[in-house]
Design a protein around this motif. Structure first.
Motif, PDB file in Angstrom:
ATOM      1  N   ASN A   2       0.617  -1.385  -0.218  1.00  0.00           N
ATOM      2  CA  ASN A   2      -0.098  -0.155   0.135  1.00  0.00           C
ATOM      3  C   ASN A   2       0.838   0.674   0.018  1.00  0.00           C
ATOM      4  OD1 ASN A   2      -2.265  -0.944  -0.045  1.00  0.00           O
ATOM      5  ND2 ASN A   2      -1.860  -1.691   2.742  1.00  0.00           N
ATOM      6  N   ARG A  16      -4.053   7.846  -2.912  1.00  0.00           N
ATOM      7  CA  ARG A  16      -3.517   5.980  -2.760  1.00  0.00           C
ATOM      8  C   ARG A  16      -3.835   5.124  -2.660  1.00  0.00           C
ATOM      9  NH1 ARG A  16      -7.932   3.595   0.673  1.00  0.00           N
ATOM     10  NH2 ARG A  16      -9.764   3.944  -0.423  1.00  0.00           N
ATOM     11  N   SER A  18      -1.930   1.040  -4.034  1.00  0.00           N
ATOM     12  CA  SER A  18      -0.537   0.134  -4.376  1.00  0.00           C
ATOM     13  C   SER A  18      -0.274  -0.261  -4.720  1.00  0.00           C
ATOM     14  CB  SER A  18      -1.647  -1.992  -3.591  1.00  0.00           C
ATOM     15  OG  SER A  18      -2.723  -2.053  -4.577  1.00  0.00           O
ATOM     16  N   SER A  38       3.225   4.249   3.358  1.00  0.00           N
ATOM     17  CA  SER A  38       2.875   2.620   2.620  1.00  0.00           C
ATOM     18  C   SER A  38       2.291   2.414   3.970  1.00  0.00           C
ATOM     19  CB  SER A  38       4.815   1.361   3.175  1.00  0.00           C
ATOM     20  OG  SER A  38       4.599   1.693   4.291  1.00  0.00           O
ATOM     21  N   ARG A  40      -2.045   2.045   5.532  1.00  0.00           N
ATOM     22  CA  ARG A  40      -3.183   1.738   4.690  1.00  0.00           C
ATOM     23  C   ARG A  40      -4.389   2.779   5.721  1.00  0.00           C
ATOM     24  NH1 ARG A  40      -4.952  -4.772   3.666  1.00  0.00           N
ATOM     25  NH2 ARG A  40      -2.934  -4.147   2.673  1.00  0.00           N
TER      26      ARG A  40
END
Length: 139
Positions: A2, A16, A18, A38, A40
């Motif tokens: 992520n 945002r 991945s 990174s 989430r």
């Protein structure tokens, strides 16, 4: 893996997503005014970065005296405790041909009166607060 890209100055999340691995994470494109993490999150509507710490966006600190008023042009619904300044949008729901109103509030409160019945949607998008909307019913 992520990633989140956010604006360093405001903390607002710009995007945002991945990537498949660390190699791709290292080449995520962003500007010097942005940072990549990174972390989430469930939704960028609920989060921002406060001093580089992922933080839940607060609710707008405002309250209504009532949300149902009479259609007489006198009865008032008052939204108070607004931060200054606050831009407020108001639109009449389910009516064609009625233009929305955008107001800049600088004294901390919004007063709504109306002569025509209907449901008036009040919307406020004031970062870092969560998006706010409330229906005022005029009967």
């Amino acid at each position: 893996m992520n990633y989140i890209i956010y604006d360093i100055a405001s903390g607002r999340i710009n995007s945002r997503g991945s990537v498949p691995d660390e190699e791709h994470y290292q080449i995520i494109i962003h500007s010097e005014q942005q940072r990549v993490t990174s972390d989430r999150i469930d939704s960028d509507e609920n989060w921002y970065y406060l001093e580089d710490v992922l933080t839940e966006r607060p609710e707008l600190p405002a309250s209504w005296n009532k949300t149902t008023i009479k259609a007489n042009g006198i009865d008032e619904a008052i939204l108070s405790e607004l931060p200054n300044p606050t831009s407020v949008g108001i639109r009449l729901l389910n009516k064609v041909g009625v233009n929305p109103v955008q107001e800049e509030i600088t004294d901390g409160s919004l007063t709504i009166t109306a002569e025509f019945p209907g449901e008036y949607l009040v919307e406020i998008d004031l970062f870092p607060y969560k998006f706010y909307s409330k229906v005022v019913t005029v009967a």
